[in-house]
Design an enzyme around this catalytic site. Structure first.
Site, PDB file in Angstrom:
ATOM      1  N   ASP A   1     -17.732  55.912 103.527  1.00  0.00           N
ATOM      2  CA  ASP A   1     -16.926  55.804 104.742  1.00  0.00           C
ATOM      3  C   ASP A   1     -15.455  56.136 104.529  1.00  0.00           C
ATOM      4  O   ASP A   1     -14.720  56.334 105.479  1.00  0.00           O
ATOM      5  CB  ASP A   1     -17.031  54.392 105.339  1.00  0.00           C
ATOM      6  CG  ASP A   1     -16.448  53.321 104.417  1.00  0.00           C
ATOM      7  OD1 ASP A   1     -16.388  53.558 103.200  1.00  0.00           O
ATOM      8  OD2 ASP A   1     -16.082  52.257 104.914  1.00  0.00           O
TER       9      ASP A   1
ATOM     10  N   TYR B   1      -7.792  57.037  96.648  1.00  0.00           N
ATOM     11  CA  TYR B   1      -8.173  56.402  95.386  1.00  0.00           C
ATOM     12  C   TYR B   1      -7.493  57.003  94.166  1.00  0.00           C
ATOM     13  O   TYR B   1      -7.551  56.416  93.077  1.00  0.00           O
ATOM     14  CB  TYR B   1      -9.699  56.458  95.215  1.00  0.00           C
ATOM     15  CG  TYR B   1     -10.417  55.453  96.073  1.00  0.00           C
ATOM     16  CD1 TYR B   1     -10.697  54.174  95.598  1.00  0.00           C
ATOM     17  CD2 TYR B   1     -10.795  55.763  97.371  1.00  0.00           C
ATOM     18  CE1 TYR B   1     -11.338  53.241  96.388  1.00  0.00           C
ATOM     19  CE2 TYR B   1     -11.442  54.841  98.173  1.00  0.00           C
ATOM     20  CZ  TYR B   1     -11.713  53.578  97.677  1.00  0.00           C
ATOM     21  OH  TYR B   1     -12.339  52.651  98.464  1.00  0.00           O
TER      22      TYR B   1
END
Length: 445
Positions: free
Chosen positions: A172, A268
Site C-alpha cells: 500500500d 523508506y
C-alpha cells in the site's frame, strides 16, 4: 457483464486493519459483489474482538452476505475465490523486538527495513506458505492477494518454493504516495495518474508520472518534493495530522530526493541513506510499535468493543483506510478481467533488462483474469541498479538462509544491509535476534 459474487477469506482476521477492509468491501459491492466473508486467525481471542464488531457491520449493511470467523483452516479456506492475507507473524510482541534489539546495537530499528525487517521476514515465510497450502488444498482456483510484510522477502520465498501458486504480492505504500502526488498536482485520485515505477518493495522510484492526457507531471512534483517532501500540510489536506512520526517521514523525503533529483523516491530510503539520522532521532525505549499499540490498537479495539456491546455500528469511528483502498481494484481485475494497470511485486523475467531474471521487482503490470502482465521498464541507471542489487542480494540470502538453515548466509545478509555498520555488529545483533526468535525461527547451523 454479469458480476458473479465472490467468497472471501481474510487471513489475519484479528488485525486492526480488518475492519477497514470489511468497510472497503461493503462500500464497493456495486462493482465487486460478495456472497460470503470469512475471517481466519490463529489467535481466537484477538479475532473474536474484531469479528464480533465486523459481523454487526456486515449484518447491518449487507445482510445477504454470509459471515463467519474461524480458527479452523478447512472451514476458512473451503469455497473461497480470494484470500486477502495480512498476517503479522509474532504479533506486536515480536515487532517490539525487531525494532528495539537493532537500536540497542546502534542500528535502524524498523519492521520492514534492515535487520528488523529480515527478522520479521524469517517469521513470515512459513506462515505465508502455510496459507498458500491451505488455499490450494481446499480452494485450488482461489487467488491470494498477499500484503503481509515484509513483502519483498515473502515474495522471494514464494517464488522459490511455490512458483506456480496464484499469489499476487502487493503493497500500500506506493498507493499512499501516489494519492499524495495526485493532491500535489490538483487531481482527484491516484487513478488519474499514469506512472512508470521500478524497484523492490519499499525500495523503488517513480521515473515518470503523467495525467490521463499524457501531460508530464514530474516537474511540478519534483519542485514540490524538493521543498516539502510528500508532506501535504502546505496544501491543507494532510490526512495524518494525528501522527507526527509519519509527518516526519513524509517531510524527510526531500532529503532522499536530493540524492537523485532525476526520479521520485519512496519514503523508506531514509533508513538506507540516512541510518545514523534515523537512529539518532529514535527512542530505543519507545518505538513505532509502542505508538501503534498506544494509539491505533487501542482506538480500533475500543471501537470494536463498543459496537459489540451496543449491538450496532451506528456512529462508528471506523473508516476505510489507504491500506485497503487498492485491494478491491486488484480483486476486480482478476474476477472481471478489467486489465487495470497496477503496481505489483512480480518476477523480473527481463522487465528491468539490467537486473537478474529472478529478482522480485515492483513494477507496473496490466492485471486480468490470468494474473499480471508486467510492463517493460528497460535499463535503469547505475545508481538505482547498484542499490537494488545489494538489497536484492541481502533478501535472497535471507530466504536461502531460511531454507538451508544457514547461519552464515543469514550473517552475510545482515552484513550486506546498507543499515549495517560492520561485520562484528552484524554478528552481535544476529545472535541477539536468534535468541529472541527461538520460538519462530529454524535452528540455524
Amino acid at each position: 457483464m454479469e458480476l458473479h459474487p465472490s467468497s472471501i477469506v481474510i487471513a489475519g482476521g484479528g488485525s486492526t486493519y480488518t475492519p477497514e477492509i470489511i468497510l472497503m468491501l461493503l462500500d464497493n459491492l456495486d462493482r465487486f459483489p460478495i456472497r460470503q466473508i470469512k475471517l481466519y486467525d490463529n489467535d481466537p481471542t484477538r479475532q473474536k474482538l474484531v469479528a464480533d464488531a465486523c459481523e454487526i457491520i456486515v449484518r447491518e449493511r449487507a445482510p445477504h452476505i454470509a459471515f463467519c470467523a474461524t480458527e479452523d483452516p478447512e472451514t476458512a479456506f473451503t469455497d473461497v475465490d480470494f484470500c486477502m492475507a495480512h498476517i503479522r507473524s509474532g504479533k506486536y510482541e515480536m515487532r517490539d523486538r525487531d525494532e528495539k534489539i537493532p537500536l540497542a546495537h546502534g542500528l535502524v530499528g524498523q519492521e520492514t527495513c534492515g535487520v528488523g525487517g529480515m527478522a520479521y521476514g524469517l517469521r513470515s515465510i512459513p506462515d505465508v506458505i502455510e496459507l498458500i497450502d491451505f488455499m490450494e488444498r481446499w480452494s485450488p482456483d482461489c487467488w491470494m492477494l498477499n500484503y503481509s510484510n515484509p513483502a519483498a522477502i515473502v515474495a522471494e520465498a514464494v517464488r522459490k518454493v511455490r512458483p506456480n501458486s496464484k499469489v499476487l504480492n502487493i503493497c500500500d505504500m506506493p498507493i499512499d504516495i501516489m494519492e499524495r502526488m495526485a493532491k500535489i498536482v490538483g487531481l482527484q485520485s491516484r487513478k488519474d495518474l499514469v506512472v512508470r515505477y521500478y524497484g523492490l518493495n519499499h525500495f523503488g522510484w517513480w521515473s515518470d508520472v503523467r495525467d490521463q492526457e499524457g501531460n508530464d507531471l514530474m516537474p511540478r512534483l519534483k519542485e514540490y518534493v524538493s521543498k516539502n517532501g510528500y508532506n501535504l500540510e502546505p496544501l491543507g489536506c494532510e490526512p495524518r495530522l494525528n501522527d507526527e512520526d509519519w509527518l516526519k517521514t513524509y517531510r524527510f523525503a526531500r532529503e532522499v530526493f536530493a540524492c537523485d533529483p532525476t526520479v521520485l523516491p519512496t519514503t523508506y530510503f531514509k533508513y538506507y541513506f540516512f541510518p545514523d539520522h534515523v537512529v539518532e532521532e529514535s527512542d530505543p525505549k519507545y518505538t513505532r510499535v509502542d505508538m501503534v499499540r498506544d494509539i491505533r490498537e487501542k482506538e480500533v479495539f475500543s471501537e470494536c468493543r463498543r459496537i459489540a456491546s451496543a449491538g450496532t455500528s451506528e456512529g462508528t469511528t471506523l473508516k476505510i483506510g489507504v491500506h485497503a483502498s487498492f485491494i478491491v481494484d486488484l480483486a476486480c481485475a482478476i474476477a472481471y478481467n478489467t486489465h487495470e494497470r497496477m503496481l505489483l511485486i512480480v518476477p523480473n523475467n527481463g522487465a528491468v533488462s539490467n537486473l537478474p531474471e529472478t529478482a522480485m521487482v515492483e513494477i507496473p503490470c496490466i492485471v486480468g483474469s490470468n494474473g499480471p502482465e508486467p510492463l517493460s521498464i528497460g535499463e535503469i541507471p547505475w545508481f538505482q541498479k547498484g542499490l537494488i542489487e545489494q538489497q536484492l542480494a541481502a533478501e535472497k540470502l535471507v530466504v536461502e538462509a531460511y531454507f538451508e538453515r544457514s547461519y552464515h548466509k543469514l550473517l552475510q545478509a545482515f552484513i550486506l544491509s546498507k543499515t549495517m555498520k560492520d561485520a562484528s555488529v552484524a554478528r552481535a545483533v544476529l545472535d541477539d535476534l536468534i535468541e529472541a526468535n527461538k520460538d519462530y525461527w529454524p535452528d540455524f547451523k
